[in-house]
Design an enzyme around this catalytic site. Structure first.
Site, PDB file in Angstrom:
ATOM      1  N   HIS A 182     -11.826   1.391   6.127  1.00  0.00           N
ATOM      2  CA  HIS A 182     -11.161   1.788   4.875  1.00  0.00           C
ATOM      3  C   HIS A 182     -12.264   1.862   3.830  1.00  0.00           C
ATOM      4  O   HIS A 182     -12.723   0.829   3.317  1.00  0.00           O
ATOM      5  CB  HIS A 182     -10.095   0.764   4.485  1.00  0.00           C
ATOM      6  CG  HIS A 182      -9.369   1.119   3.211  1.00  0.00           C
ATOM      7  ND1 HIS A 182      -8.038   1.479   3.195  1.00  0.00           N
ATOM      8  CD2 HIS A 182      -9.782   1.185   1.927  1.00  0.00           C
ATOM      9  CE1 HIS A 182      -7.667   1.751   1.961  1.00  0.00           C
ATOM     10  NE2 HIS A 182      -8.719   1.569   1.163  1.00  0.00           N
ATOM     11  N   HIS A 235      -8.906   8.061   6.664  1.00  0.00           N
ATOM     12  CA  HIS A 235      -8.151   8.745   5.589  1.00  0.00           C
ATOM     13  C   HIS A 235      -9.042   9.177   4.421  1.00  0.00           C
ATOM     14  O   HIS A 235      -8.854   8.751   3.280  1.00  0.00           O
ATOM     15  CB  HIS A 235      -7.004   7.879   5.095  1.00  0.00           C
ATOM     16  CG  HIS A 235      -7.305   6.419   4.886  1.00  0.00           C
ATOM     17  ND1 HIS A 235      -8.398   5.955   4.181  1.00  0.00           N
ATOM     18  CD2 HIS A 235      -6.646   5.308   5.285  1.00  0.00           C
ATOM     19  CE1 HIS A 235      -8.383   4.643   4.166  1.00  0.00           C
ATOM     20  NE2 HIS A 235      -7.325   4.224   4.834  1.00  0.00           N
ATOM     21  N   LYS A 244     -10.966  -2.805  12.882  1.00  0.00           N
ATOM     22  CA  LYS A 244     -10.699  -2.236  11.552  1.00  0.00           C
ATOM     23  C   LYS A 244     -11.339  -3.092  10.470  1.00  0.00           C
ATOM     24  O   LYS A 244     -11.118  -4.304  10.403  1.00  0.00           O
ATOM     25  CB  LYS A 244      -9.194  -2.145  11.307  1.00  0.00           C
ATOM     26  CG  LYS A 244      -8.806  -1.535   9.953  1.00  0.00           C
ATOM     27  CD  LYS A 244      -9.306  -0.094   9.834  1.00  0.00           C
ATOM     28  CE  LYS A 244      -8.954   0.493   8.459  1.00  0.00           C
ATOM     29  NZ  LYS A 244      -7.554   0.921   8.383  1.00  0.00           N
ATOM     30  N   ASP A 258      -1.957   7.864   8.772  1.00  0.00           N
ATOM     31  CA  ASP A 258      -1.859   6.702   7.886  1.00  0.00           C
ATOM     32  C   ASP A 258      -0.411   6.497   7.448  1.00  0.00           C
ATOM     33  O   ASP A 258      -0.149   5.994   6.346  1.00  0.00           O
ATOM     34  CB  ASP A 258      -2.775   6.838   6.670  1.00  0.00           C
ATOM     35  CG  ASP A 258      -2.945   5.528   5.900  1.00  0.00           C
ATOM     36  OD1 ASP A 258      -2.717   4.459   6.499  1.00  0.00           O
ATOM     37  OD2 ASP A 258      -3.294   5.581   4.704  1.00  0.00           O
ATOM     38  N   ALA A 294       1.323   0.490  -1.956  1.00  0.00           N
ATOM     39  CA  ALA A 294       0.667   1.749  -1.625  1.00  0.00           C
ATOM     40  C   ALA A 294       1.004   2.130  -0.191  1.00  0.00           C
ATOM     41  O   ALA A 294       0.922   1.299   0.714  1.00  0.00           O
ATOM     42  CB  ALA A 294      -0.838   1.625  -1.786  1.00  0.00           C
ATOM     43  N   HIS A 303      -4.340   7.025  13.335  1.00  0.00           N
ATOM     44  CA  HIS A 303      -4.265   6.007  12.272  1.00  0.00           C
ATOM     45  C   HIS A 303      -2.797   5.819  11.910  1.00  0.00           C
ATOM     46  O   HIS A 303      -2.206   6.654  11.234  1.00  0.00           O
ATOM     47  CB  HIS A 303      -5.051   6.438  11.039  1.00  0.00           C
ATOM     48  CG  HIS A 303      -5.129   5.377   9.979  1.00  0.00           C
ATOM     49  ND1 HIS A 303      -6.319   4.953   9.448  1.00  0.00           N
ATOM     50  CD2 HIS A 303      -4.178   4.651   9.353  1.00  0.00           C
ATOM     51  CE1 HIS A 303      -6.096   4.012   8.537  1.00  0.00           C
ATOM     52  NE2 HIS A 303      -4.779   3.817   8.464  1.00  0.00           N
ATOM     53  N   HIS A 351       0.488   2.883  10.887  1.00  0.00           N
ATOM     54  CA  HIS A 351       1.068   1.578  10.566  1.00  0.00           C
ATOM     55  C   HIS A 351       2.504   1.539  11.080  1.00  0.00           C
ATOM     56  O   HIS A 351       3.311   2.413  10.739  1.00  0.00           O
ATOM     57  CB  HIS A 351       1.068   1.334   9.058  1.00  0.00           C
ATOM     58  CG  HIS A 351      -0.292   1.291   8.453  1.00  0.00           C
ATOM     59  ND1 HIS A 351      -1.013   0.120   8.315  1.00  0.00           N
ATOM     60  CD2 HIS A 351      -1.077   2.278   7.940  1.00  0.00           C
ATOM     61  CE1 HIS A 351      -2.177   0.379   7.738  1.00  0.00           C
ATOM     62  NE2 HIS A 351      -2.242   1.691   7.510  1.00  0.00           N
ATOM     63  N   LEU A 352       2.817   0.529  11.869  1.00  0.00           N
ATOM     64  CA  LEU A 352       4.159   0.387  12.424  1.00  0.00           C
ATOM     65  C   LEU A 352       4.901  -0.820  11.876  1.00  0.00           C
ATOM     66  O   LEU A 352       6.108  -0.953  12.103  1.00  0.00           O
ATOM     67  CB  LEU A 352       4.085   0.281  13.954  1.00  0.00           C
ATOM     68  CG  LEU A 352       3.689   1.556  14.692  1.00  0.00           C
ATOM     69  CD1 LEU A 352       3.446   1.263  16.164  1.00  0.00           C
ATOM     70  CD2 LEU A 352       4.747   2.634  14.524  1.00  0.00           C
ATOM     71  N   ARG A 353       4.212  -1.711  11.182  1.00  0.00           N
ATOM     72  CA  ARG A 353       4.811  -2.956  10.707  1.00  0.00           C
ATOM     73  C   ARG A 353       5.358  -3.752  11.900  1.00  0.00           C
ATOM     74  O   ARG A 353       4.785  -3.719  12.973  1.00  0.00           O
ATOM     75  CB  ARG A 353       5.896  -2.689   9.658  1.00  0.00           C
ATOM     76  CG  ARG A 353       5.488  -1.754   8.530  1.00  0.00           C
ATOM     77  CD  ARG A 353       4.221  -2.139   7.822  1.00  0.00           C
ATOM     78  NE  ARG A 353       3.987  -1.263   6.668  1.00  0.00           N
ATOM     79  CZ  ARG A 353       2.808  -1.055   6.131  1.00  0.00           C
ATOM     80  NH1 ARG A 353       1.734  -1.650   6.644  1.00  0.00           N
ATOM     81  NH2 ARG A 353       2.667  -0.264   5.076  1.00  0.00           N
TER      82      ARG A 353
END
Length: 351
Positions: free
Chosen positions: A137, A175, A100, A249, A265, A14, A16-18
């Site tokens: 989520h 998460h 997702k 995450d 967040a 899990h 996030h790389l943007r």
């Protein structure tokens, strides 16, 4: 007392790389520790099509440091109007690894998410037939639900009915943060339900957000919970159960977006993630179970082959930076950077 720990190269299930400068800045920290990662699709605009996923994957691969090996596993952002054929095509062409589900309004860039699961039942039915995992989520967005109860309410109101309606659907509850979620996943014997756990939810309880003042860099969603929930997560993560696996995450936000009137967040843990997890397993006298949690359980759930090579962590002061900069005089705070940890990745070895 162990002075070093060597495990098969792990995966981050899990991440996030943007995009753009942030992607190019944060990616090397993940590549340094992990062989693969399940990449989240909540860009602006979100990754909803096969073409968008292919393009994003190419941008990620272009940012991998020279000589390094890393495989981004792409996900589709589920919307009320998602075309089941697009999901099926993406999975069959090995572009989409999973889908997702963000409840609309639940977290960062979730405004395009699902307003009601009844609107995506055709997609879920196709996924069930394909054996394609749904990543959730798991927080209620119903008005009036206390922020600390959103996960527990989601289990009863959404997840349980969804699992009953789609009995063959593979689901990862992302998460997890509560004792209720830990016990729910742990009790499942179907083999089609699993959960990821972040380093911050294993190391911190909600006091961390308020000690000495408001600490925005410890604010994430789902939010940190009471100590009883942290202890429950540590219990299942280190239990040896194959239903739980590593998913950081890791979610970079620049300092100005975190330290704002309406702060974002997310916790950026990629530079210290593996060392943070190892700290927990050592504290719980479970070093012998660390490799399964980090390197085996997740890839088996997804039907992936073992990674080649190993990673060795050595007992020494971690020199990860307190913050990093993607340019333009911006900075991103690192979770437990600046020497807070006493383990450090010291070696990567190809097989």
């Amino acid at each position: 007392m162990a002075q070093s720990v060597t495990i098969r190269r792990p995966d981050d299930m899990h991440l996030h790389l943007r995009d753009e400068n942030t992607l190019r800045t944060v990616l090397p920290y993940t590549v340094r520790q992990f062989g693969r990662a399940i990449v989240m699709p909540n860009l602006k605009p979100p990754v909803t099509t096969v073409a968008a996923a292919r393009a994003y994957r190419e941008r990620i691969l272009a940012a991998v440091p020279a000589g390094a090996s890393f495989e981004p596993l792409m996900t589709a952002y589920l919307c009320d109007n998602t075309d089941p054929e697009e999901i099926s095509r993406g999975f069959n062409e090995r572009v989409f690894t999973a889908v997702k589900l963000y409840p609309a309004g639940a977290t960062t860039h979730s405004e395009y998410g699902v307003t009601c699961t009844s609107k995506v039942e055709k997609v879920l039915d196709v996924m069930q037939e394909l054996g394609m995992p749904l990543l959730i989520h798991g927080e209620s967005t119903e008005a009036g639900v206390d922020v600390f109860d959103k996960e527990a309410v989601f289990l009863d109101d959404v997840l349980k009915p969804l699992l009953e309606k789609f009995p063959a659907l593979k689901v990862v509850l992302e998460h997890i943060t509560t004792e209720q979620a830990a016990d729910f996943v742990d009790a499942d014997r179907s083999g089609r339900l699993a959960a990821t756990i972040t380093p911050q939810h294993l190391l911190l309880n909600r006091n961390a957000m308020f000690t000495g003042g408001l600490r925005p860099h410890y604010y994430c969603l789902p939010v940190l919970k009471r100590e009883q929930h942290r202890l429950a997560l540590r219990r299942v993560a280190t239990s040896g159960s194959s239903s739980f696996f590593l998913g950081t995450d890791s979610a970079p936000h620049e300092r100005g977006a975190k330290e704002a009137a309406c702060g974002c967040a997310g916790i950026f843990s990629a530079p210290t993630a593996l060392e943070a997890y190892l700290t927990v397993f050592e504290q719980e006298n479970a070093l012998d179970r660390f490799e399964a949690f980090a390197s085996e359980n997740g890839r088996r759930f997804y039907g992936l082959p073992p990674n080649e090579g190993t990673v060795t962590l050595t007992r020494e002061r971690n020199d990860a930076p307190r913050s990093i900069s993607p340019g333009d005089n911006k900075s991103i705070e690192t979770f437990m950077g600046g020497g807070e940890l006493s383990w450090r990745v010291s070696e990567e070895r190809a097989s």
